[in-house]
Design a protein around this motif. Structure first.
Motif, PDB file in Angstrom:
ATOM      1  N   GLY A  46      -8.777  65.465 -26.706  1.00 20.28           N
ATOM      2  CA  GLY A  46      -8.746  66.420 -25.708  1.00 20.28           C
ATOM      3  C   GLY A  46      -7.536  67.544 -25.698  1.00 20.28           C
ATOM      4  N   PHE A  47      -6.580  67.095 -26.252  1.00 16.95           N
ATOM      5  CA  PHE A  47      -5.451  68.021 -26.690  1.00 16.95           C
ATOM      6  C   PHE A  47      -5.367  68.651 -27.891  1.00 16.95           C
ATOM      7  CE2 PHE A  47      -2.958  64.883 -23.894  1.00 16.95           C
ATOM      8  CZ  PHE A  47      -2.987  65.448 -22.788  1.00 16.95           C
ATOM      9  N   GLY A  48      -6.501  68.464 -28.538  1.00 16.70           N
ATOM     10  CA  GLY A  48      -6.739  69.432 -29.595  1.00 16.70           C
ATOM     11  C   GLY A  48      -6.201  68.520 -30.916  1.00 16.70           C
ATOM     12  N   LEU A  49      -5.883  67.437 -30.989  1.00 19.21           N
ATOM     13  CA  LEU A  49      -5.356  66.698 -32.158  1.00 19.21           C
ATOM     14  C   LEU A  49      -6.551  65.978 -33.064  1.00 19.21           C
ATOM     15  CD1 LEU A  49      -2.390  64.603 -30.433  1.00 19.21           C
ATOM     16  CD2 LEU A  49      -2.327  66.940 -31.270  1.00 19.21           C
ATOM     17  N   ARG A  50      -6.414  66.010 -34.204  1.00 18.11           N
ATOM     18  CA  ARG A  50      -7.297  65.405 -35.306  1.00 18.11           C
ATOM     19  C   ARG A  50      -6.912  63.978 -35.269  1.00 18.11           C
ATOM     20  NH1 ARG A  50     -11.301  66.494 -37.938  1.00 18.11           N
ATOM     21  NH2 ARG A  50     -11.966  65.374 -39.665  1.00 18.11           N
ATOM     22  N   VAL A  51      -8.001  63.212 -35.061  1.00 19.40           N
ATOM     23  CA  VAL A  51      -7.651  61.732 -34.865  1.00 19.40           C
ATOM     24  C   VAL A  51      -8.259  60.840 -35.895  1.00 19.40           C
ATOM     25  CG1 VAL A  51      -7.656  59.638 -33.301  1.00 19.40           C
ATOM     26  CG2 VAL A  51      -7.162  61.859 -32.614  1.00 19.40           C
ATOM     27  N   ALA A  52      -7.860  59.803 -36.438  1.00 18.59           N
ATOM     28  CA  ALA A  52      -8.431  58.884 -37.314  1.00 18.59           C
ATOM     29  C   ALA A  52      -8.352  57.504 -36.344  1.00 18.59           C
ATOM     30  CB  ALA A  52      -7.836  58.514 -38.466  1.00 18.59           C
ATOM     31  N   LEU A  53      -9.853  57.164 -35.949  1.00 14.07           N
ATOM     32  CA  LEU A  53      -9.971  55.739 -35.187  1.00 14.07           C
ATOM     33  C   LEU A  53     -10.414  54.628 -36.102  1.00 14.07           C
ATOM     34  CD1 LEU A  53      -9.718  54.463 -32.335  1.00 14.07           C
ATOM     35  CD2 LEU A  53     -12.016  55.304 -32.024  1.00 14.07           C
ATOM     36  N   VAL A  54      -9.232  54.065 -36.545  1.00 16.03           N
ATOM     37  CA  VAL A  54      -9.515  53.072 -37.597  1.00 16.03           C
ATOM     38  C   VAL A  54      -9.632  51.904 -36.964  1.00 16.03           C
ATOM     39  CG1 VAL A  54      -8.301  52.346 -39.984  1.00 16.03           C
ATOM     40  CG2 VAL A  54      -7.711  54.549 -38.694  1.00 16.03           C
ATOM     41  N   ASP A  55     -10.495  51.085 -37.479  1.00 19.22           N
ATOM     42  CA  ASP A  55     -11.081  49.515 -36.911  1.00 19.22           C
ATOM     43  C   ASP A  55     -11.671  48.887 -38.065  1.00 19.22           C
ATOM     44  OD1 ASP A  55     -11.011  48.060 -34.355  1.00 19.22           O
ATOM     45  OD2 ASP A  55     -13.072  48.080 -34.676  1.00 19.22           O
ATOM     46  N   ALA A  56     -11.386  47.637 -37.777  1.00 21.13           N
ATOM     47  CA  ALA A  56     -12.140  46.515 -38.690  1.00 21.13           C
ATOM     48  C   ALA A  56     -13.474  45.895 -38.280  1.00 21.13           C
ATOM     49  CB  ALA A  56     -11.179  45.169 -38.701  1.00 21.13           C
ATOM     50  N   GLY A  57     -13.953  46.599 -37.082  1.00 19.51           N
ATOM     51  CA  GLY A  57     -15.077  46.299 -36.602  1.00 19.51           C
ATOM     52  C   GLY A  57     -16.254  47.314 -37.259  1.00 19.51           C
ATOM     53  N   ALA A  58     -17.501  46.996 -37.070  1.00 20.84           N
ATOM     54  CA  ALA A  58     -18.603  48.071 -37.304  1.00 20.84           C
ATOM     55  C   ALA A  58     -18.903  48.991 -36.162  1.00 20.84           C
ATOM     56  CB  ALA A  58     -19.818  47.231 -37.753  1.00 20.84           C
ATOM     57  N   ARG A  59     -18.747  48.408 -34.902  1.00 23.63           N
ATOM     58  CA  ARG A  59     -18.826  49.472 -33.826  1.00 23.63           C
ATOM     59  C   ARG A  59     -17.743  49.575 -32.898  1.00 23.63           C
ATOM     60  NH1 ARG A  59     -23.010  45.885 -34.409  1.00 23.63           N
ATOM     61  NH2 ARG A  59     -22.435  44.456 -32.750  1.00 23.63           N
ATOM     62  N   LEU A  60     -17.825  50.699 -31.960  1.00 26.46           N
ATOM     63  CA  LEU A  60     -16.802  51.047 -31.319  1.00 26.46           C
ATOM     64  C   LEU A  60     -16.851  50.029 -29.958  1.00 26.46           C
ATOM     65  CD1 LEU A  60     -17.281  54.903 -30.669  1.00 26.46           C
ATOM     66  CD2 LEU A  60     -15.312  53.882 -32.024  1.00 26.46           C
ATOM     67  N   GLY A  61     -15.338  49.457 -29.578  1.00 22.86           N
ATOM     68  CA  GLY A  61     -15.437  48.517 -28.486  1.00 22.86           C
ATOM     69  C   GLY A  61     -14.520  47.427 -28.520  1.00 22.86           C
ATOM     70  N   GLY A  62     -14.110  47.089 -29.933  1.00 24.03           N
ATOM     71  CA  GLY A  62     -13.152  46.260 -29.865  1.00 24.03           C
ATOM     72  C   GLY A  62     -13.652  44.771 -29.580  1.00 24.03           C
ATOM     73  N   GLN A  63     -12.829  43.718 -29.342  1.00 18.63           N
ATOM     74  CA  GLN A  63     -13.155  42.640 -28.644  1.00 18.63           C
ATOM     75  C   GLN A  63     -13.744  42.526 -27.215  1.00 18.63           C
ATOM     76  OE1 GLN A  63     -13.538  39.868 -30.648  1.00 18.63           O
ATOM     77  NE2 GLN A  63     -12.685  40.942 -32.267  1.00 18.63           N
ATOM     78  N   TYR A  64     -13.105  43.567 -26.664  1.00 15.60           N
ATOM     79  CA  TYR A  64     -13.209  43.554 -25.005  1.00 15.60           C
ATOM     80  C   TYR A  64     -14.843  44.000 -24.933  1.00 15.60           C
ATOM     81  CZ  TYR A  64     -12.901  43.946 -20.021  1.00 15.60           C
ATOM     82  OH  TYR A  64     -13.135  43.897 -18.622  1.00 15.60           O
ATOM     83  N   TYR A  65     -14.970  45.141 -25.382  1.00 13.88           N
ATOM     84  CA  TYR A  65     -16.231  45.979 -25.444  1.00 13.88           C
ATOM     85  C   TYR A  65     -17.410  45.522 -26.347  1.00 13.88           C
ATOM     86  CZ  TYR A  65     -14.111  48.927 -21.752  1.00 13.88           C
ATOM     87  OH  TYR A  65     -13.496  49.407 -20.768  1.00 13.88           O
ATOM     88  N   ARG A  66     -17.057  44.257 -27.072  1.00 12.11           N
ATOM     89  CA  ARG A  66     -18.176  43.881 -28.080  1.00 12.11           C
ATOM     90  C   ARG A  66     -19.448  43.862 -27.572  1.00 12.11           C
ATOM     91  NH1 ARG A  66     -17.929  40.167 -32.703  1.00 12.11           N
ATOM     92  NH2 ARG A  66     -15.473  40.067 -32.327  1.00 12.11           N
ATOM     93  N   HIS A  67     -20.370  44.237 -28.209  1.00 13.05           N
ATOM     94  CA  HIS A  67     -21.801  44.280 -27.828  1.00 13.05           C
ATOM     95  C   HIS A  67     -22.736  44.322 -29.146  1.00 13.05           C
ATOM     96  CE1 HIS A  67     -20.347  48.537 -28.895  1.00 13.05           C
ATOM     97  NE2 HIS A  67     -21.647  48.777 -29.324  1.00 13.05           N
ATOM     98  N   PRO A  68     -24.203  43.987 -28.618  1.00  9.26           N
ATOM     99  CA  PRO A  68     -25.166  43.392 -29.750  1.00  9.26           C
ATOM    100  C   PRO A  68     -25.487  44.660 -30.580  1.00  9.26           C
ATOM    101  CG  PRO A  68     -26.201  43.477 -27.318  1.00  9.26           C
ATOM    102  CD  PRO A  68     -24.680  43.836 -27.262  1.00  9.26           C
ATOM    103  N   ALA A  69     -25.746  44.343 -31.753  1.00 10.73           N
ATOM    104  CA  ALA A  69     -26.375  45.667 -32.455  1.00 10.73           C
ATOM    105  C   ALA A  69     -27.617  46.012 -31.978  1.00 10.73           C
ATOM    106  CB  ALA A  69     -26.445  45.085 -34.064  1.00 10.73           C
ATOM    107  N   THR A  70     -27.768  47.225 -32.241  1.00  9.68           N
ATOM    108  CA  THR A  70     -29.061  47.895 -31.869  1.00  9.68           C
ATOM    109  C   THR A  70     -30.457  47.119 -32.262  1.00  9.68           C
ATOM    110  OG1 THR A  70     -28.316  50.018 -31.957  1.00  9.68           O
ATOM    111  CG2 THR A  70     -30.706  49.930 -31.700  1.00  9.68           C
ATOM    112  N   GLU A  71     -30.514  46.809 -33.536  1.00  7.94           N
ATOM    113  CA  GLU A  71     -31.757  46.133 -33.793  1.00  7.94           C
ATOM    114  C   GLU A  71     -32.045  44.686 -33.146  1.00  7.94           C
ATOM    115  OE1 GLU A  71     -27.990  45.348 -36.923  1.00  7.94           O
ATOM    116  OE2 GLU A  71     -29.317  46.948 -35.743  1.00  7.94           O
ATOM    117  N   LEU A  72     -31.107  44.013 -32.205  1.00  6.05           N
ATOM    118  CA  LEU A  72     -31.394  42.930 -31.536  1.00  6.05           C
ATOM    119  C   LEU A  72     -31.872  43.369 -30.415  1.00  6.05           C
ATOM    120  CD1 LEU A  72     -27.990  41.013 -31.763  1.00  6.05           C
ATOM    121  CD2 LEU A  72     -30.119  40.428 -32.963  1.00  6.05           C
TER     122      LEU A  72
END
Length: 470
Positions: A27-53
């Motif tokens: 929102g401030f115009g910074l270019r961001v790399a969001l680096v994560d070991a998971g396949a989907r956004l959310g981390g452990q707290y917002y862990r959610h099922p894959a679409t195919e389920l």
């Protein structure tokens, strides 16, 4: 390969703190790399099922799903945020005019990639603390958070009759989710008596949302007839090929089992955990200062702007001490404002103050007592990776003169396995005569194929994440 040194900010971790920070920074115009070991956004707290389920209502498994959905929608639409999914960052170093992150991308070792950015924010969250007991390595014994993860991401239960045990508010959340999904919960076994909260009534009054959340869990559990056993612990799990029952005993004020109070409970699964430990490996290796929290874990020391003691390195969320999603979201926003040189917003400052006070109260209320090692028999495997029993650790101290956990590790291999001591570290430290928790420095924060260490730096390509191309 495409050089990505134009990133203004690299955020490691796509949980609540990381998502909020990336959103605010973009929102401030910074270019961001969001680096994560998971396949989907959310981390452990917002862990959610894959679409195919085909989950019809994944939001039913979460508190604050609407907040996550809004963050995800904005990040998907932002041209300034690259979600680098499946990137396991194993080292960070100063490079050029900023930071250089070394990561393994993809399954089975994958490729080595390098991400460069002027500023770095750690939002790596936490992992569960395990205190071993006889039978804890049996199939069917999982962590409390692991049981939730199975349900949230795979829509499966660890068993049909699940005892939930340990200490901390995660137990209520896990039991509530499991019961709502159809599991029978014969008991929640909580090692503390919750009396510690009575010493912080003003803090509780200042955090009404936490009281409402706790009341919601209690109401759900009451509807399902779940019994809460306070000041008790699972001191043994029974079974051959799978857990079939547990022995529960009363604890005294120092967490020593009270003889004659043992009772056996039949179950086909046990979800157990004793709080969370901040994941601070990368920061500790960089020399960042730490503090010891009220429940004996090490967390990163940050200032009012979420800056660590290392210039150019920020931290937010559970890395600064476990305090829940609302706190992590607020600290992520505050860190982004600091990186961008913007004044801190009043709302987030207020949330951080209140939630940090509650986090300290919660940590003190659920801190493990010093005599929990009384339920660890000599035959109990303390380090499950290397199959090191408690007897070997105790002998290293009493017969070989080991005076600390590091020496015990060298003599017994406890902590040298795949998890690098994350599971057994607190137990080995206690059995070695030291404190329950402390910062553990290691040059690589996760396992890395030797071939990648021999490679030249690789640069990260723009991601091809299905989630961010929706």
């Amino acid at each position: 390969m495409n050089s990505r040194s134009e990133y203004d900010l690299a955020v490691i971790g796509a949980g609540p703190a990381g998502l909020a920070a990336a959103d605010a920074a973009a929102g401030f115009g910074l270019r961001v790399a969001l680096v994560d070991a998971g396949a989907r956004l959310g981390g452990q707290y917002y862990r959610h099922p894959a679409t195919e389920l085909g989950a019809a209502r994944p939001e039913k498994l979460h508190h604050g799903w609407r907040t996550f959905a809004g963050l995800r929608e904005r990040l998907v639409a932002s041209p300034l945020v690259d979600h680098l999914a499946g990137h396991h960052v194993w080292a960070a170093e100063r490079g050029g005019h900023g930071w250089k992150l070394h990561a393994t991308r993809g399954p089975e070792g994958g490729d080595r990639v390098t991400v460069e950015a002027r500023h770095l924010l750690l939002a790596t969250g936490a992992y569960e603390r395990q205190l071993p007991f006889p039978g804890w390595t049996l199939p069917g014994v999982v962590t409390a958070g692991g049981a939730q993860a199975m349900l949230k991401s795979g829509l499966v239960l660890p068993g049909r009759r699940v005892v939930v045990a340990g200490s901390g508010p995660l137990l209520l959340a896990a039991a509530s989710s499991l019961a709502a999904a159809g599991a029978r919960i014969p008991a929640i076994v909580e090692a503390t008596a919750y009396l510690g909260y009575a010493r912080g009534l003003p803090v509780l009054a200042g955090n009404p949302a936490k009281l409402v959340e706790g009341a919601d869990h209690a109401a759900r559990l009451l509807r399902h007839g779940v019994r809460l056993r306070r000041r008790a612990a699972v001191i043994e799990a029974h079974g051959d090929e799978r857990v079939t029952g547990v022995t529960v005993a009363r604890l005294d004020a120092r967490w020593k089992p009270v003889p004659g109070t043992e009772r056996r409970i039949a179950c086909d699964a046990l979800a157990v955990g004793h709080g969370l430990v901040p994941q601070i490996d990368l920061a500790v290796e960089l020399g960042a200062a730490t503090v010891t929290t009220a429940d004996h874990t090490a967390a990163l020391r940050v200032d009012a702007q979420q800056r660590t003691s290392v210039p150019g390195l920020w931290a937010a969320g559970e890395t600064c001490g476990v305090g829940g999603a609302d706190l992590a979201l607020a600290e992520g926003v505050l860190a982004a404002h600091s990186v961008a040189g913007k004044p801190a917003p009043a709302r987030e400052l207020r949330v951080r103050r209140g939630r940090r006070e509650f986090a300290s109260l919660m940590a003190a209320a659920h801190a493990p007592g010093p005599d929990w090692t009384g339920w660890v028999t000599d035959d109990t495997d303390v380090c499950r990776c290397e199959e090191v029993p408690a007897r070997a650790v105790r002998e290293a101290v009493t017969e070989l003169g080991a005076a600390d956990a590091r020496t015990v590790k060298l003599l017994t291999r406890a902590g040298m396995g795949w998890c690098q001591g994350r599971m057994c570290g607190p137990a080995v430290a206690c059995l070695s005569g030291g404190p329950l928790g402390g910062p553990d420095s290691r040059p690589l924060s996760c396992p890395v194929p030797l071939a990648q260490l021999a490679q030249q730096d690789g640069s990260s390509e723009p991601p091809e994440s299905p989630e961010l191309s929706e």
